[in-house]
Design an enzyme around this catalytic site. Structure first.
Site, mmCIF file in Angstrom:
data_model
loop_
_atom_site.group_PDB
_atom_site.id
_atom_site.type_symbol
_atom_site.label_atom_id
_atom_site.label_comp_id
_atom_site.label_asym_id
_atom_site.label_seq_id
_atom_site.Cartn_x
_atom_site.Cartn_y
_atom_site.Cartn_z
ATOM 1 N N HIS A 1 0.850 -1.198 0.000
ATOM 2 C CA HIS A 1 0.000 0.000 0.000
ATOM 3 C C HIS A 1 0.882 1.243 0.000
ATOM 4 O O HIS A 1 1.708 1.409 0.881
ATOM 5 C CB HIS A 1 -0.912 0.026 1.239
ATOM 6 C CG HIS A 1 -2.093 -0.879 1.116
ATOM 7 N ND1 HIS A 1 -3.273 -0.664 1.788
ATOM 8 C CD2 HIS A 1 -2.289 -2.006 0.383
ATOM 9 C CE1 HIS A 1 -4.144 -1.607 1.466
ATOM 10 N NE2 HIS A 1 -3.563 -2.445 0.640
ATOM 11 N N LYS B 1 0.747 0.376 14.969
ATOM 12 C CA LYS B 1 2.133 0.316 15.433
ATOM 13 C C LYS B 1 2.472 -0.886 16.325
ATOM 14 O O LYS B 1 3.648 -1.214 16.488
ATOM 15 C CB LYS B 1 2.470 1.604 16.229
ATOM 16 C CG LYS B 1 2.603 2.833 15.374
ATOM 17 C CD LYS B 1 3.933 2.834 14.642
ATOM 18 C CE LYS B 1 3.869 3.612 13.369
ATOM 19 N NZ LYS B 1 3.885 2.824 12.149
ATOM 20 N N PRO C 1 -4.603 0.872 18.612
ATOM 21 C CA PRO C 1 -4.302 0.337 17.276
ATOM 22 C C PRO C 1 -4.364 1.358 16.139
ATOM 23 O O PRO C 1 -4.042 1.025 14.988
ATOM 24 C CB PRO C 1 -5.378 -0.738 17.086
ATOM 25 C CG PRO C 1 -6.481 -0.344 17.999
ATOM 26 C CD PRO C 1 -5.852 0.337 19.165
ATOM 27 N N TYR D 1 -9.286 5.642 7.129
ATOM 28 C CA TYR D 1 -9.409 6.008 8.547
ATOM 29 C C TYR D 1 -10.389 7.171 8.608
ATOM 30 O O TYR D 1 -10.123 8.222 8.017
ATOM 31 C CB TYR D 1 -8.079 6.481 9.112
ATOM 32 C CG TYR D 1 -7.054 5.387 9.366
ATOM 33 C CD1 TYR D 1 -6.222 4.923 8.354
ATOM 34 C CD2 TYR D 1 -6.907 4.842 10.640
ATOM 35 C CE1 TYR D 1 -5.277 3.942 8.607
ATOM 36 C CE2 TYR D 1 -5.956 3.860 10.904
ATOM 37 C CZ TYR D 1 -5.155 3.412 9.877
ATOM 38 O OH TYR D 1 -4.216 2.446 10.130
ATOM 39 N N TYR E 1 3.917 6.598 9.901
ATOM 40 C CA TYR E 1 3.087 5.429 9.582
ATOM 41 C C TYR E 1 3.919 4.332 8.927
ATOM 42 O O TYR E 1 3.754 3.145 9.218
ATOM 43 C CB TYR E 1 1.915 5.838 8.677
ATOM 44 C CG TYR E 1 0.812 4.808 8.613
ATOM 45 C CD1 TYR E 1 -0.304 4.904 9.441
ATOM 46 C CD2 TYR E 1 0.889 3.729 7.727
ATOM 47 C CE1 TYR E 1 -1.319 3.953 9.398
ATOM 48 C CE2 TYR E 1 -0.112 2.770 7.674
ATOM 49 C CZ TYR E 1 -1.218 2.892 8.504
ATOM 50 O OH TYR E 1 -2.222 1.942 8.458
HETATM 51 C C1 PHB Z 1 -6.305 -4.130 10.809
HETATM 52 O O1 PHB Z 1 -6.366 -4.407 9.611
HETATM 53 O O2 PHB Z 1 -6.672 -4.947 11.683
HETATM 54 C C2 PHB Z 1 -5.817 -2.806 11.215
HETATM 55 C C3 PHB Z 1 -5.299 -1.945 10.265
HETATM 56 C C4 PHB Z 1 -4.853 -0.688 10.625
HETATM 57 C C5 PHB Z 1 -4.920 -0.292 11.948
HETATM 58 C C6 PHB Z 1 -5.431 -1.157 12.912
HETATM 59 C C7 PHB Z 1 -5.889 -2.418 12.540
HETATM 60 O O3 PHB Z 1 -4.511 0.937 12.294
#
Ligand code: PHB
Ligand code: APR
Length: 390
Positions: free
Chosen positions: A72, A296, A292, A200, A384
């Site tokens: 990505h 990280k 989450p 997000y 990130y």
């Molecule tokens: C996930 O795919 O479980 C996931 C992806 C990004 C995040 C947290 C969880 O920031």
């Protein structure tokens, strides 16, 4: 039984440390409380920083992440329906790889099995002894028999609820803790992801995240109030809530279906300092937790054990304790930066019961700043995709 390094916990931290030590010619035994199948059944995060994916290749278990991982080059940020893409490649020339933690754990387990290195699963009542000396021991019970492992060092890679951190005298640790008054309700579904990249989203009803495990399996989350019960969330209620919180285009094209997993996870920030007590070194979730939101947790566990692996390699190769002495300070520098980033992403994207109208305007301003500033986008991209180790 004797070994050089006793590793407690066969999560990603313990298994990766085992791999790094093995490649450096250092002997280690891993003790894990649960069975291998149980460890692999836990659904965890799924985004690898560039450095984590590169490391899998470096330790010769990169074939599957190469074939099945999804590179990505950016993420979408959404605020009350407005979208802003953060282009990692353009900003910092690095990317992330979507690859489930479970998959990575599986690859590490297979490599360990093939190498013949010892992993003891279903080790009950693991206990650490004499960690303030240079002759520590670990004991455990299995099949009704008590076993002892003598070693030079113990690596505590046994997660937040493990025995390692709990074995350090209370007065020798300082704990930093932040509780968030909400959790993430997550579902896994066998449907293609709504978008090629992660979304997000901040919405006045709460945070939402559109993620994925593959091109046919999606992972979605919505922020829920603390104490929310999973029974109150039918699949239909979840889909309705998720679609309300993201940009209308995505909501319209989202493919929904029956959930194959559904669970609620609390959010917290936590750090225990220092990471060393005598012969015991903490790494991964045993030492710190991040919410989450910045993806990280797994990556931080891996960067810890890279530093610890280097320090142990230096000790056995050159009989120098300098690396071991420096481990805690060096790892904590990176840990706190990841704590900061995860806290910031969490603060920007969630609704907080106590925020009020002023706080919401500040969140909006933070988002608008991000949209209009290449510097802010570069900062997000840099964090990130993963900060450097040193
Ligand atoms: C996930 O795919 O479980 C996931 C992806 C990004 C995040 C947290 C969880 O920031
Ligand atoms: N004795 C032996 N093993 C134990 C004990 C114990 N007393 N307590 C816990 N364990 C094991 C757990 O069963 C688990 O398999 O330690 C392992 C710790 O693994 P994780 O919790 O996965 O922690 P870590 O390896 O640090 O991985 C980092 O990043 O994405 C986040 O939280 C997510 O698991 C992820 C973490």
């Amino acid at each position: 039984m004797r070994t050089q390094v006793a590793i407690i916990g066969a999560g990603p931290a313990g298994l990766m440390l085992g791999r790094l030590l093995q490649l450096a010619g250092i002997e280690a035994v891993i003790l894990e409380r649960k069975s291998g199948e149980y460890v692999l059944s836990r659904i965890r995060a799924g985004v690898l920083e560039q450095g984590t994916a590169d490391l899998l290749r470096k330790v010769n278990i990169g074939a599957r992440v190469e074939a099945e991982g999804l590179p990505h080059d950016g993420i979408e940020m959404c605020f009350d329906g407005d979208l802003q893409r953060i282009d990692f490649m353009a900003r910092v020339g690095r990317r992330v790889t979507v690859y489930g933690q479970t998959e990575m754990t599986h690859d590490l387990m297979e490599a360990r099995k093939a190498s013949g290195a010892t992993t003891i699963y279903e080790a009950a009542d693991v206990a650490l002894h004499d960690i303030d000396s240079d002759r520590p021991r670990v004991t455990w019970r299995k099949d009704g028999v008590t076993h002892t492992l003598e070693c030079d060092f113990i690596a505590g890679c046994d997660g937040f609820h493990g025995v390692s951190r709990a074995s350090v005298p209370e007065r020798s640790l300082t704990l930093f803790d932040r509780h968030y008054p909400f959790g993430w309700l997550g579902i896994l579904v066998d449907q293609p992801p709504v978008s090629e990249e992660l979304i997000y989203a901040h919405h006045e009803r709460g945070f939402a995240l559109c993620s994925m495990r593959s091109m046919t399996r999606s992972r979605y989350y919505v922020q829920v109030a603390e104490g929310e019960k999973i029974e109150n969330w039918s699949d239909q209620r979840f889909w309705d809530e998720l679609r309300r919180r993201i940009n209308p285009d995505a909501a319209e094209r989202m493919k929904i279906g029956p959930s194959i997993e559904k669970s609620i996870a609390p959010l917290r920030s936590f750090v225990a300092e220092p990471l060393r007590f005598g012969s015991l070194f903490l790494a991964g979730d045993a030492a710190h937790i991040v919410p989450p939101t910045g993806a990280k947790g797994l990556n931080l566990a891996i960067s810890d054990v890279v530093m610890l692996g280097d320090a142990l390699t230096e000790f056995y190769g050159e009989r120098s304790k300098a690396g071991l002495d420096a481990y805690s300070g060096k790892a904590l520098l990176r840990i706190w930066k990841a704590e900061r980033f995860s806290w910031w992403m969490t603060s920007l994207l969630h609704t907080f019961p106590e925020t009020g109208a002023f706080g919401r305007r500040i969140q909006r301003a933070d988002f608008d700043y991000l949209c209009g500033s290449v510097a802010a986008q570069t900062s997000l991209a840099e964090n990130y995709t993963g900060l450097s180790l040193g």
